[in-house]
Scaffold this motif. Structure first.
Motif, PDB file in Angstrom:
ATOM      1  N   GLY A   1       3.325   1.771  -9.080  1.00 50.77           N
ATOM      2  CA  GLY A   1       2.126   1.909  -8.449  1.00 50.77           C
ATOM      3  C   GLY A   1       1.388   2.655  -8.788  1.00 50.77           C
ATOM      4  O   GLY A   1       1.213   2.840 -10.201  1.00 50.77           O
ATOM      5  N   LEU A   2       0.315   2.946  -8.047  1.00 52.12           N
ATOM      6  CA  LEU A   2      -0.762   3.655  -8.105  1.00 52.12           C
ATOM      7  C   LEU A   2      -0.958   5.297  -8.234  1.00 52.12           C
ATOM      8  O   LEU A   2      -1.835   6.158  -8.234  1.00 52.12           O
ATOM      9  CB  LEU A   2      -2.123   3.183  -7.757  1.00 52.12           C
ATOM     10  CG  LEU A   2      -2.187   1.823  -7.835  1.00 52.12           C
ATOM     11  CD1 LEU A   2      -3.238   1.092  -7.106  1.00 52.12           C
ATOM     12  CD2 LEU A   2      -2.879   1.099  -9.457  1.00 52.12           C
ATOM     13  N   ARG A   3       0.370   6.165  -8.204  1.00 52.64           N
ATOM     14  CA  ARG A   3       0.151   7.543  -7.317  1.00 52.64           C
ATOM     15  C   ARG A   3      -0.320   7.871  -8.846  1.00 52.64           C
ATOM     16  O   ARG A   3       0.118   7.996  -9.959  1.00 52.64           O
ATOM     17  CB  ARG A   3       2.082   7.318  -7.372  1.00 52.64           C
ATOM     18  CG  ARG A   3       2.046   9.351  -7.269  1.00 52.64           C
ATOM     19  CD  ARG A   3       3.546   9.988  -7.120  1.00 52.64           C
ATOM     20  NE  ARG A   3       4.282  11.239  -6.936  1.00 52.64           N
ATOM     21  CZ  ARG A   3       5.324  11.808  -7.045  1.00 52.64           C
ATOM     22  NH1 ARG A   3       6.536  11.266  -6.985  1.00 52.64           N
ATOM     23  NH2 ARG A   3       5.015  13.190  -7.119  1.00 52.64           N
ATOM     24  N   SER A   4      -1.717   9.655  -7.947  1.00 57.16           N
ATOM     25  CA  SER A   4      -1.371  10.307  -9.498  1.00 57.16           C
ATOM     26  C   SER A   4      -0.714  11.086  -9.812  1.00 57.16           C
ATOM     27  O   SER A   4       0.035  11.850  -9.024  1.00 57.16           O
ATOM     28  CB  SER A   4      -2.904  10.578  -8.704  1.00 57.16           C
ATOM     29  OG  SER A   4      -3.862  11.379  -9.285  1.00 57.16           O
TER      30      SER A   4
ATOM     31  N   ALA B   1       1.115  -1.459  -0.564  1.00 55.82           N
ATOM     32  CA  ALA B   1       0.269   0.373   0.080  1.00 55.82           C
ATOM     33  C   ALA B   1       0.829   1.728   0.182  1.00 55.82           C
ATOM     34  O   ALA B   1       0.311   1.773  -0.432  1.00 55.82           O
ATOM     35  CB  ALA B   1      -0.675  -0.299   1.237  1.00 55.82           C
ATOM     36  N   PHE B   2       1.735   1.616   0.528  1.00 56.30           N
ATOM     37  CA  PHE B   2       2.904   2.435   1.046  1.00 56.30           C
ATOM     38  C   PHE B   2       3.890   2.401  -0.599  1.00 56.30           C
ATOM     39  O   PHE B   2       3.606   3.477  -1.382  1.00 56.30           O
ATOM     40  CB  PHE B   2       3.504   2.112   1.978  1.00 56.30           C
ATOM     41  CG  PHE B   2       5.166   2.921   2.072  1.00 56.30           C
ATOM     42  CD1 PHE B   2       4.399   4.531   1.980  1.00 56.30           C
ATOM     43  CD2 PHE B   2       6.846   2.657   2.130  1.00 56.30           C
ATOM     44  CE1 PHE B   2       5.451   5.653   2.345  1.00 56.30           C
ATOM     45  CE2 PHE B   2       7.227   4.215   2.472  1.00 56.30           C
ATOM     46  CZ  PHE B   2       6.944   5.352   2.572  1.00 56.30           C
ATOM     47  N   ALA B   3       4.321   1.351  -1.353  1.00 54.50           N
ATOM     48  CA  ALA B   3       4.430   1.301  -2.251  1.00 54.50           C
ATOM     49  C   ALA B   3       3.608   2.566  -3.809  1.00 54.50           C
ATOM     50  O   ALA B   3       4.053   3.412  -3.803  1.00 54.50           O
ATOM     51  CB  ALA B   3       5.394   0.017  -2.938  1.00 54.50           C
ATOM     52  N   ALA B   4       2.776   1.991  -3.138  1.00 57.47           N
ATOM     53  CA  ALA B   4       1.460   1.683  -4.822  1.00 57.47           C
ATOM     54  C   ALA B   4       1.116   3.521  -4.312  1.00 57.47           C
ATOM     55  O   ALA B   4       1.360   4.257  -5.573  1.00 57.47           O
ATOM     56  CB  ALA B   4       0.087   0.926  -4.428  1.00 57.47           C
TER      57      ALA B   4
ATOM     58  N   LEU C   1      10.807  -5.964   1.943  1.00 55.22           N
ATOM     59  CA  LEU C   1      12.181  -5.933   0.931  1.00 55.22           C
ATOM     60  C   LEU C   1      11.637  -6.171  -0.318  1.00 55.22           C
ATOM     61  O   LEU C   1      12.570  -5.889  -1.497  1.00 55.22           O
ATOM     62  CB  LEU C   1      13.356  -6.302   1.721  1.00 55.22           C
ATOM     63  CG  LEU C   1      13.924  -5.960   3.116  1.00 55.22           C
ATOM     64  CD1 LEU C   1      15.250  -6.574   3.231  1.00 55.22           C
ATOM     65  CD2 LEU C   1      14.702  -4.106   2.611  1.00 55.22           C
ATOM     66  N   ALA C   2      10.953  -6.792  -0.497  1.00 54.93           N
ATOM     67  CA  ALA C   2      11.130  -8.023  -1.936  1.00 54.93           C
ATOM     68  C   ALA C   2       9.998  -6.883  -3.074  1.00 54.93           C
ATOM     69  O   ALA C   2       9.523  -7.134  -3.786  1.00 54.93           O
ATOM     70  CB  ALA C   2      10.173  -9.254  -1.832  1.00 54.93           C
ATOM     71  N   VAL C   3       8.939  -5.820  -2.364  1.00 51.34           N
ATOM     72  CA  VAL C   3       8.024  -5.118  -2.644  1.00 51.34           C
ATOM     73  C   VAL C   3       9.083  -3.923  -3.490  1.00 51.34           C
ATOM     74  O   VAL C   3       9.672  -3.743  -3.371  1.00 51.34           O
ATOM     75  CB  VAL C   3       7.421  -4.473  -1.585  1.00 51.34           C
ATOM     76  CG1 VAL C   3       6.454  -3.616  -2.000  1.00 51.34           C
ATOM     77  CG2 VAL C   3       6.353  -5.546  -0.911  1.00 51.34           C
ATOM     78  N   ASP C   4       8.073  -4.406  -4.956  1.00 50.77           N
ATOM     79  CA  ASP C   4       9.123  -3.516  -5.457  1.00 50.77           C
ATOM     80  C   ASP C   4       8.242  -1.904  -5.494  1.00 50.77           C
ATOM     81  O   ASP C   4       7.176  -1.651  -5.485  1.00 50.77           O
ATOM     82  CB  ASP C   4       8.409  -3.711  -7.407  1.00 50.77           C
ATOM     83  CG  ASP C   4       9.190  -2.970  -8.388  1.00 50.77           C
ATOM     84  OD1 ASP C   4       9.515  -2.231  -8.099  1.00 50.77           O
ATOM     85  OD2 ASP C   4       8.082  -2.704  -9.841  1.00 50.77           O
ATOM     86  N   GLY C   5       8.966  -0.940  -5.653  1.00 54.48           N
ATOM     87  CA  GLY C   5       8.707   0.450  -4.447  1.00 54.48           C
ATOM     88  C   GLY C   5       8.588   0.434  -3.734  1.00 54.48           C
ATOM     89  O   GLY C   5       8.983   1.372  -3.118  1.00 54.48           O
ATOM     90  N   ILE C   6       9.617  -0.449  -2.684  1.00 51.13           N
ATOM     91  CA  ILE C   6       9.973   0.352  -0.906  1.00 51.13           C
ATOM     92  C   ILE C   6      11.739   0.147  -1.556  1.00 51.13           C
ATOM     93  O   ILE C   6      11.871  -0.561  -1.684  1.00 51.13           O
ATOM     94  CB  ILE C   6       9.427  -1.373  -0.765  1.00 51.13           C
ATOM     95  CG1 ILE C   6       8.227  -1.418  -0.078  1.00 51.13           C
ATOM     96  CG2 ILE C   6      10.508  -1.158   0.883  1.00 51.13           C
ATOM     97  CD1 ILE C   6       7.490  -0.376   0.206  1.00 51.13           C
ATOM     98  N   ASP C   7      12.975   1.445  -0.877  1.00 48.39           N
ATOM     99  CA  ASP C   7      13.479   1.591  -1.344  1.00 48.39           C
ATOM    100  C   ASP C   7      14.705   1.373  -0.480  1.00 48.39           C
ATOM    101  O   ASP C   7      15.667   1.005  -0.172  1.00 48.39           O
ATOM    102  CB  ASP C   7      13.644   3.249  -1.712  1.00 48.39           C
ATOM    103  CG  ASP C   7      12.779   3.316  -3.003  1.00 48.39           C
ATOM    104  OD1 ASP C   7      12.960   2.682  -4.703  1.00 48.39           O
ATOM    105  OD2 ASP C   7      12.056   3.783  -2.851  1.00 48.39           O
ATOM    106  N   GLY C   8      13.973   0.954   0.692  1.00 53.13           N
ATOM    107  CA  GLY C   8      14.692   1.337   2.133  1.00 53.13           C
ATOM    108  C   GLY C   8      13.979   1.015   2.797  1.00 53.13           C
ATOM    109  O   GLY C   8      12.693   1.130   3.079  1.00 53.13           O
ATOM    110  N   VAL C   9      14.504   0.973   4.258  1.00 52.27           N
ATOM    111  CA  VAL C   9      14.013   0.509   5.761  1.00 52.27           C
ATOM    112  C   VAL C   9      14.474   1.798   6.607  1.00 52.27           C
ATOM    113  O   VAL C   9      15.714   1.999   6.454  1.00 52.27           O
ATOM    114  CB  VAL C   9      13.589  -0.396   6.402  1.00 52.27           C
ATOM    115  CG1 VAL C   9      13.195  -1.677   5.475  1.00 52.27           C
ATOM    116  CG2 VAL C   9      15.594  -1.230   6.197  1.00 52.27           C
TER     117      VAL C   9
END
Length: 257
Positions: free
Chosen positions: A112-115, A101-104, A160-168
């Motif tokens: 993702g789904l960024r407008s 949800a965050f990556a979207a 970490l495997a989610v596409d769009g998550i760049d780091g922690v």
């Protein structure tokens, strides 16, 4: 150079932490010798209007603006980016569903789904070509998922495997509460240090950025050896508490009795 580019190059970046929702205060903090400034909406007083105004002062000082959104406010992640933030920190990302949800919210399609709507972000970044912005924005905006619970640690590989998550970004105070089963809050808790090192190592192995909030600046070297490269330090109260005693001591020491 963008914040993403600095981290990709392995540079160490120090971020100030801003809790006071006043644009003049933010501008003063941005004038200090930090590379970035984080506006805190979770535990700090920042809100949508102060983020919009505060990012301007950060950009004016040629620093990298970051925003920590409230828990679950992924809609605010998109708004922070549209206001000109380069990175967004999402607290309490405890599952792969939270991460998705965050990556979207952080990335344009197809990731993702960024407008579309960077009416503040583009001019604040000194850019005017919408097509070029679209082609580069996903790579230049950083989604930091906070790891601060046992659930988050268990889900780390999937996050970490989610596409769009760049780091922690590790929140050591909350992590210490979780690690001690609610018995203590100690951001330097020795017992949890191996787990924090594991977080850094897994993050770097996944090709992503490892960041941490640091209460004791003396721990930065240790965290750097673990693999962390972005360090958030202090807040306005800490900067005043550190600076005022030094000024007063110098003044008092100058008086000859």
């Amino acid at each position: 150079m963008s914040l993403a580019a600095l981290l990709e190059a392995g540079e160490s970046v120090f971020s100030a932490w801003s809790s006071i929702p006043d644009s003049q205060t933010v501008e003063l903090v941005a004038g200090l010798d930090f590379g970035a400034v984080t506006l805190d909406m979770q535990h700090g007083g920042h809100h949508e209007d102060s983020v919009l105004r505060g990012i301007g002062g950060i950009r004016l000082n040629r620093k990298h603006p970051m925003v920590r959104i409230p828990v679950g406010r992924f809609d605010m992640a998109s708004r922070a980016l549209d206001m000109g933030a380069e990175a967004v920190i999402a607290p309490m990302v405890n599952s792969v569903q939270d991460a998705r949800a965050f990556a979207a919210a952080m990335k344009y399609p197809p990731t993702g789904l960024r407008s579309w709507g960077p009416s503040f972000a583009m001019p604040r970044s000194g850019k005017s070509d919408g097509q070029a912005w679209l082609e580069t924005a996903n790579a230049e905006t950083i989604a930091f998922a906070m790891i601060e619970t046992r659930q988050a640690l268990s889900a780390l590989d999937d996050v970490l495997a989610v596409d769009g998550i760049d780091g922690v970004l590790v929140g050591p105070s909350d992590f210490s509460i979780a690690w001690s089963n609610g018995r203590t809050v100690d951001p330097a808790l020795e017992d949890m240090m191996p787990a924090i090192e594991t977080i850094a190592q897994k993050t770097r192995a996944a090709g992503k950025h490892a960041a941490i909030y640091v209460v004791d600046p003396g721990l930065v070297g240790r965290f750097h050896e673990m693999g962390f490269r972005l360090f958030a330090l202090g807040a306005e109260a800490a900067y005043m508490q550190e600076g005022a005693p030094a000024m007063l001591k110098a003044a008092r020491d100058s008086i000859k009795f």
